[in-house]
Design a protein around this motif. Sequence first.
Motif, short mmCIF file in Angstrom:
data_model
loop_
_atom_site.label_atom_id
_atom_site.label_comp_id
_atom_site.label_asym_id
_atom_site.label_seq_id
_atom_site.Cartn_x
_atom_site.Cartn_y
_atom_site.Cartn_z
N GLY A 1 0.81 -1.21 0.00
CA GLY A 1 0.00 0.00 0.00
C GLY A 1 0.84 1.26 0.00
O GLY A 1 0.53 2.23 -0.71
N MET A 2 1.92 1.26 0.77
CA MET A 2 2.80 2.42 0.81
C MET A 2 3.49 2.63 -0.54
O MET A 2 3.63 3.76 -1.00
CB MET A 2 3.85 2.24 1.92
N ILE A 3 3.91 1.54 -1.14
CA ILE A 3 4.57 1.65 -2.44
C ILE A 3 3.59 2.13 -3.50
O ILE A 3 3.90 3.03 -4.30
CB ILE A 3 5.19 0.29 -2.83
N CYS A 4 2.39 1.55 -3.51
CA CYS A 4 1.38 1.94 -4.51
C CYS A 4 0.94 3.39 -4.34
O CYS A 4 0.57 4.05 -5.31
CB CYS A 4 0.16 1.03 -4.42
N ALA A 5 0.97 3.90 -3.13
CA ALA A 5 0.52 5.26 -2.89
C ALA A 5 1.53 6.30 -3.37
O ALA A 5 1.15 7.40 -3.77
CB ALA A 5 0.23 5.46 -1.41
N ARG A 6 2.82 5.98 -3.34
CA ARG A 6 3.84 7.00 -3.62
C ARG A 6 4.52 6.89 -4.98
O ARG A 6 4.84 7.91 -5.59
CB ARG A 6 4.94 6.94 -2.55
N VAL A 7 4.76 5.69 -5.46
CA VAL A 7 5.57 5.52 -6.67
C VAL A 7 4.97 6.18 -7.91
O VAL A 7 5.69 6.85 -8.65
CB VAL A 7 5.89 4.02 -6.90
N PRO A 8 3.67 6.02 -8.20
CA PRO A 8 3.15 6.66 -9.43
C PRO A 8 3.33 8.18 -9.43
O PRO A 8 3.67 8.76 -10.46
CB PRO A 8 1.68 6.28 -9.45
N GLY A 9 3.13 8.82 -8.29
CA GLY A 9 3.32 10.26 -8.23
C GLY A 9 4.78 10.66 -8.39
O GLY A 9 5.09 11.69 -9.01
N LEU A 10 5.68 9.86 -7.83
CA LEU A 10 7.10 10.16 -7.95
C LEU A 10 7.62 9.95 -9.36
O LEU A 10 8.56 10.61 -9.79
CB LEU A 10 7.89 9.29 -6.97
N LEU A 11 7.00 9.03 -10.09
CA LEU A 11 7.41 8.78 -11.46
C LEU A 11 6.66 9.64 -12.46
O LEU A 11 6.78 9.44 -13.67
CB LEU A 11 7.23 7.29 -11.79
N ARG A 12 5.88 10.59 -11.95
CA ARG A 12 5.11 11.53 -12.77
C ARG A 12 4.19 10.81 -13.75
O ARG A 12 4.13 11.13 -14.93
CB ARG A 12 6.03 12.49 -13.48
N ALA A 13 3.45 9.84 -13.22
CA ALA A 13 2.48 9.10 -14.03
C ALA A 13 1.26 9.98 -14.29
O ALA A 13 1.03 10.96 -13.56
CB ALA A 13 2.07 7.83 -13.29
N PRO A 14 0.47 9.65 -15.29
CA PRO A 14 -0.76 10.42 -15.54
C PRO A 14 -1.71 10.35 -14.34
O PRO A 14 -1.65 9.42 -13.53
CB PRO A 14 -1.38 9.72 -16.75
N HIS A 15 -2.57 11.34 -14.25
CA HIS A 15 -3.46 11.46 -13.10
C HIS A 15 -4.34 10.22 -12.91
O HIS A 15 -4.59 9.80 -11.79
CB HIS A 15 -4.34 12.71 -13.26
N LEU A 16 -4.80 9.65 -14.00
CA LEU A 16 -5.65 8.46 -13.91
C LEU A 16 -4.90 7.30 -13.26
O LEU A 16 -5.46 6.59 -12.41
CB LEU A 16 -6.14 8.05 -15.31
N VAL A 17 -3.65 7.12 -13.58
CA VAL A 17 -2.84 6.05 -13.01
C VAL A 17 -2.65 6.29 -11.51
O VAL A 17 -2.76 5.36 -10.70
CB VAL A 17 -1.49 5.93 -13.73
N VAL A 18 -2.38 7.54 -11.15
CA VAL A 18 -2.21 7.87 -9.73
C VAL A 18 -3.49 7.58 -8.96
O VAL A 18 -3.46 7.01 -7.86
CB VAL A 18 -1.78 9.34 -9.57
N GLU A 19 -4.64 7.92 -9.53
CA GLU A 19 -5.92 7.67 -8.86
C GLU A 19 -6.20 6.18 -8.71
O GLU A 19 -6.71 5.73 -7.68
CB GLU A 19 -7.06 8.34 -9.62
N VAL A 20 -5.88 5.40 -9.73
CA VAL A 20 -6.08 3.95 -9.66
C VAL A 20 -5.21 3.35 -8.56
O VAL A 20 -5.67 2.52 -7.76
CB VAL A 20 -5.80 3.29 -11.02
N PHE A 21 -3.96 3.77 -8.48
CA PHE A 21 -3.08 3.23 -7.45
C PHE A 21 -3.47 3.73 -6.06
O PHE A 21 -3.27 3.01 -5.07
CB PHE A 21 -1.62 3.55 -7.78
N ASP A 22 -4.01 4.92 -5.94
CA ASP A 22 -4.53 5.38 -4.66
C ASP A 22 -5.71 4.52 -4.21
O ASP A 22 -5.83 4.18 -3.03
CB ASP A 22 -4.94 6.84 -4.73
#
Length: 104
Positions: free
Chosen positions: A55-76
């Motif tokens: 959960g900690m990894i999924c919450a932070r990694v997409p934002g740190l890798l500058r993924a699209p907003h949709l990907v960040v929301e899915v991982f959140d």
Amino acid sequence: MLRFMDWSVVAMGCVLVLGGLGGRRWQRTRVRKNERPEQGRPFIWTWQPLLMGLGMICARVPGLLRAPHLVVEVFDALSFGLAVTVLGFYLRSAYHCLRSLRTT
């Protein structure tokens, strides 16, 4: 400085995942040696760090890798689902503990 703190959360998540996998491996070797595993407790103590680390990894990694907003929301959402799953494990464990206290 903020990036360092975010990556330290990811590193802590990785440590929790490795600890959960190590605990799972240790539990399996105890069962192979015909030792009697405790009921319920090993399940929580091996899966809780694994799920919380994911959960900690999924919450932070997409934002740190500058993924699209949709990907960040899915991982959140996935991270939230993992947190709810761990809460369910603890509630089930508490229910079994209280039920065993009432019967004795």
